[in-house]
Write an enzyme that holds these catalytic residues in place. Structure first.
Site, PDB file in Angstrom:
ATOM      1  N   ARG A 174     -30.240  36.483  22.910  1.00  0.00           N
ATOM      2  CA  ARG A 174     -30.350  36.796  21.462  1.00  0.00           C
ATOM      3  C   ARG A 174     -29.226  37.669  20.926  1.00  0.00           C
ATOM      4  O   ARG A 174     -29.301  38.097  19.788  1.00  0.00           O
ATOM      5  CB  ARG A 174     -31.688  37.458  21.129  1.00  0.00           C
ATOM      6  CG  ARG A 174     -32.935  36.684  21.526  1.00  0.00           C
ATOM      7  CD  ARG A 174     -33.065  35.392  20.793  1.00  0.00           C
ATOM      8  NE  ARG A 174     -34.396  34.796  20.959  1.00  0.00           N
ATOM      9  CZ  ARG A 174     -34.639  33.519  20.763  1.00  0.00           C
ATOM     10  NH1 ARG A 174     -33.677  32.692  20.391  1.00  0.00           N
ATOM     11  NH2 ARG A 174     -35.866  33.037  20.923  1.00  0.00           N
TER      12      ARG A 174
ATOM     13  N   HIS B  41     -32.204  32.691  26.748  1.00  0.00           N
ATOM     14  CA  HIS B  41     -31.622  33.261  25.525  1.00  0.00           C
ATOM     15  C   HIS B  41     -31.651  34.789  25.606  1.00  0.00           C
ATOM     16  O   HIS B  41     -32.698  35.368  25.856  1.00  0.00           O
ATOM     17  CB  HIS B  41     -32.425  32.832  24.298  1.00  0.00           C
ATOM     18  CG  HIS B  41     -32.341  31.369  24.006  1.00  0.00           C
ATOM     19  ND1 HIS B  41     -31.644  30.860  22.931  1.00  0.00           N
ATOM     20  CD2 HIS B  41     -32.860  30.293  24.642  1.00  0.00           C
ATOM     21  CE1 HIS B  41     -31.738  29.540  22.928  1.00  0.00           C
ATOM     22  NE2 HIS B  41     -32.483  29.172  23.951  1.00  0.00           N
TER      23      HIS B  41
ATOM     24  N   ASP C 132     -35.931  28.772  30.624  1.00  0.00           N
ATOM     25  CA  ASP C 132     -35.831  28.526  29.185  1.00  0.00           C
ATOM     26  C   ASP C 132     -36.412  29.716  28.417  1.00  0.00           C
ATOM     27  O   ASP C 132     -37.207  29.567  27.491  1.00  0.00           O
ATOM     28  CB  ASP C 132     -36.532  27.223  28.784  1.00  0.00           C
ATOM     29  CG  ASP C 132     -36.052  26.720  27.421  1.00  0.00           C
ATOM     30  OD1 ASP C 132     -35.019  27.217  26.950  1.00  0.00           O
ATOM     31  OD2 ASP C 132     -36.713  25.852  26.826  1.00  0.00           O
TER      32      ASP C 132
END
Lengths: 335, 429
Positions: free
Chosen positions: B65, B63, B306
């Site tokens: 963001r 991620h 992850d």
């Protein structure tokens, strides 16, 4: 890679004394017995004309309650006052705050007021642990119930009540009945009972109210109350929240009462001198019949009385541990 | 600029190369191994003696963001973390804010990535609009805007008919669907693996069935629709078995696992350490063994980070009240190397899980050092001992239990399209 954490890393001083009281898990039999013995000395004090000792004189205890409670809050308040502490009660609704930031912000604010002890109740498991991690080393934290995790003072007042009624723990078979899944009391009771060496601990509930692998805590699991209660010495009923009725957990109040409610008939299956306990407040006709709750084998009111003594014991012991910690810190600073 | 990477152990699993040799880069592409191509003179030389030279890592789930909560991270900061971890391509889930369900969002991510200029971010598009599980997202348009695959992340598509329609539509356009399998009703309110540790701590559990039921449903619908499917970040032994059986039946499904699920178990949570609050949760020893078995058997082809950065406040609360996820880009290599140290994988096998296998899953050109390939290259010292510290961590998030933890194996150089985009301070160049 990462070893399982010992719960005592946070609640004991290097010398093995209590500095916080977060959980009964992992505490030694000697320490639990010391709590009970200290509490015993305070039980007698309740009957005296002057019900105060100066053990916490000049100290400030903050009852930090993020979850509603009358009984626990008032017994902690009374215990602190009987130890001559200054007491501040704070009821903080978690619904009006935005989770963690506020909890830590609240803590920092209270830090600035130079409190000596926080008594914490919170709806999240691990909240007392979190607070103990974030207070300065000279502040003691007493867990007054965190989520489903632990309610160690309740467990210890139950142990005191059992010891008063039965004397020895070793020969006892104890049944814990009802909503084990959501009960922090049950978890703390199980750890304490195991450490104090009772012969057998049983939990009795339908599968919907039993946490997964509860047997790994060292208990025997019964889903049939008639079997589970047979020949036990102590029956510890748990409170069942009515909002859990008519949900996916239980079909109805009446069905639960029929199968798991403690009636005189069911109690007759236990030993003739078996005693009945309940952390309160009780739901009559849901988890316990009035005839049992008010009967001569009920120790429910003794539990309340013992609650004050146990909380006085734990608070004085933790404060003692913290005082030594503080002294060590000062010494270390000077040297 | 032409470049020579000298004397490193070149591991290129796609081409079955594992030898100590020189690697030449010309015009941003891999030019030759061994001897210099005729007429080429290296303008820059990197001494890789004692180090491993391999394709840049391809991370199947990280991620960034952005767009979204900038306090957690941005494409710029997380790209910096990526290259410091040897990752030259990362696939980002569609759970940005707004979610990746319009071409504009997908293009914004790609534009910002190009501005950062360090590496490649390939966004996953949403499978349903707003990830709400109700209406199909414009997958074809999103694919044209650079979405590499489609996923509803862990958000539910409760209605199986809608899920089936999504898969049928994706199959129509030969698009890859990524499942991060989680049955919402079984996982709701949970924050850790539902087992004895969870019982002791009094936390709400997430049973294995929250994953396995969804894996089963997705496998059945994958078989029915013929969609290309990939299962991301598995956590349960039973999921691995089901995917293995599906593959035995000839279903071309693939899978990956987050490195922390391969190394840690639910027992880590015993001290309420919020850094262990992740989704899917850390599971049992049995599950961990099953995941390792899956990696060994090839049922799980790839290992990912992850990576999920959070600001400090998001992790400063009682366990269940914190946001799940840990950072992982910068620790992907040293943690993965533990699998080699523990004799679970050989080093070339590990490199494959981080490079050519994820490239194959995503049908990417990269992940190899064939002449003419883009020179996305990671150079690392497998023996270098170090610690990630909050000061040295490039990610905006500092949320990892491996902070200040003794690690072994460190990226020293990362090249993207032949440009040196990361060099460890003190590294040879």
């Amino acid at each position: 890679m990462f070893e399982p954490t010992d719960p005592n890393q946070i609640q004991l001083t290097p010398e093995g004394e209590l500095k916080h009281f977060i959980t009964t898990e992992g505490l030694s039999r000697e320490l639990l017995t010391e709590i009970l013995d200290t509490a015993d000395s305070f039980v007698d004090m309740s009957a005296k004309q002057v019900k105060k000792v100066p053990l916490l004189r000049g100290k400030t205890v903050v009852n930090l309650f993020f979850e509603a409670s009358t009984r626990t809050l008032s017994t902690f308040e009374l215990a602190a006052k009987r130890l001559s502490a200054d007491v501040l009660n704070l009821n903080i609704s978690t619904s009006s705050t935005s989770k963690g930031e506020t909890l830590k912000d609240t803590l920092m604010t209270l830090h600035a007021m130079h409190s000596d002890m926080f008594v914490v109740r919170h709806s999240s498991s691990g909240a007392a642990h979190f607070i103990a991690e974030h207070v300065t080393p000279d502040v003691a934290v007493i867990n007054a119930g965190d989520g489903r995790h632990a309610h160690p003072t309740q467990a210890m007042l139950d142990m005191l009540t059992i010891r008063q009624a039965k004397g020895e723990f070793a020969p006892l078979t104890v049944a814990i009945v009802g909503d084990i899944l959501h009960s922090r009391v049950a978890r703390s009771q199980i750890h304490a009972l195991r450490t104090l060496g009772v012969k057998e601990i049983r939990v009795i509930a339908p599968n919907t109210l039993l946490p997964r692998h509860i047997e790994t805590l060292g208990v025997k699991v019964y889903t049939d109350m008639l079997q589970g209660i047979r020949d036990v010495d102590v029956v510890m009923m748990l409170r069942l929240q009515k909002e859990r009725m008519n949900s996916a957990l239980l079909p109805s109040e009446s069905e639960f009462y029929k199968l798991y409610g403690l009636t005189m008939d069911k109690l007759a299956l236990a030993k003739p001198d078996a005693v009945v306990m309940h952390p309160g407040p009780i739901n009559r006709g849901v988890e316990i019949a009035s005839s049992v709750a008010d009967g001569d084998r009920s120790l429910i009111l003794d539990q309340v009385t013992n609650g004050i003594a146990v909380r006085m014991a734990v608070m004085s012991m933790a404060m003692s541990g913290q005082t030594k910690t503080r002294a060590n810190l000062i010494q270390a600073g000077e040297s | 600029m032409n470049m020579l990477i000298q004397g490193g152990r070149v591991i290129d699993p796609a081409n079955q190369i594992d030898q100590v040799t020189d690697l030449y880069i010309v015009d941003g592409k891999v030019a030759a191994l061994g001897s210099a191509p005729e007429g080429v003179e290296a303008g820059q030389t990197i001494d890789a003696t004692g180090q491993v030279v391999c394709p840049g890592f391809i991370d199947l789930s990280a991620h960034a963001r952005e767009p979204g909560p900038s306090q957690k991270g941005s494409i710029k900061t997380e790209a910096a973390a990526a290259v410091a971890g040897g990752v030259t391509t990362m696939i980002t889930p569609p759970t940005t804010s707004p979610v990746v369900d319009t071409s504009a969002v997908a293009e914004l991510i790609r534009d910002r990535c190009e501005e950062a200029g360090k590496m490649r971010i390939l966004p996953m598009g949403a499978l349903t609009k707003g990830l709400e599980g109700e209406q199909l997202a414009p997958m074809a348009a999103l694919a044209s805007s650079g979405c590499i695959a489609f996923s509803n992340s862990r958000l539910p598509i409760a209605n199986s008919l809608i899920l089936m329609r999504c898969l049928e539509y994706a199959a129509t356009h030969d698009l890859l669907v990524v499942f991060q399998a989680q049955d919402e009703s079984l996982a709701r309110g949970g924050c850790m693996h539902d087992d004895s540790t969870c019982t002791r701590l009094g936390l709400n559990g997430i049973p294995e069935s929250a994953e396995t039921i969804e894996v089963a449903r997705c496998l059945l619908l994958t078989e029915q629709t013929g969609v290309r499917a990939h299962f991301g970040q598995l956590s349960c032994e039973r999921s691995v078995r089901m995917i293995h059986e599906a593959r035995e039946r000839g279903l071309p499904v693939t899978a990956d696992v987050a490195i922390h699920n391969l190394l840690l178990t639910d027992e880590c949570v015993t001290g309420f350490n919020n850094d262990f609050h992740v989704l899917p949760p850390l599971r049992s020893q049995l599950d961990r063994a099953g995941l390792i078995q899956g990696v060994l058997s090839g049922t799980i082809q790839a290992i990912c980070s992850d990576h999920q950065p959070h600001e400090r406040a998001a992790k400063e609360a009682p366990f269940a009240d914190t946001e799940p996820g840990m950072i992982g880009l910068e620790t992907l290599l040293p943690l993965s190397l533990l699998l080699v140290e523990q004799n679970i994988l050989e080093l070339p096998q590990l490199v494959e899980k981080l490079t050519s296998a994820p490239a194959e899953i995503m049908r990417l050109e990269g992940g190899k050092l064939s002449p003419g390939s883009a020179a996305d290259i990671t150079i690392f010292d497998p023996a270098m001992a170090w610690e990630l510290t909050p000061e040295s961590c490039h990610s905006r998030g500092k949320n990892t239990p491996f902070m200040n933890y003794p690690l072994k194996g460190r990226v020293t150089h990362t090249l993207f399209n032949g440009e040196l985009v990361y060099q460890l301070e003190g590294g040879n160049a």
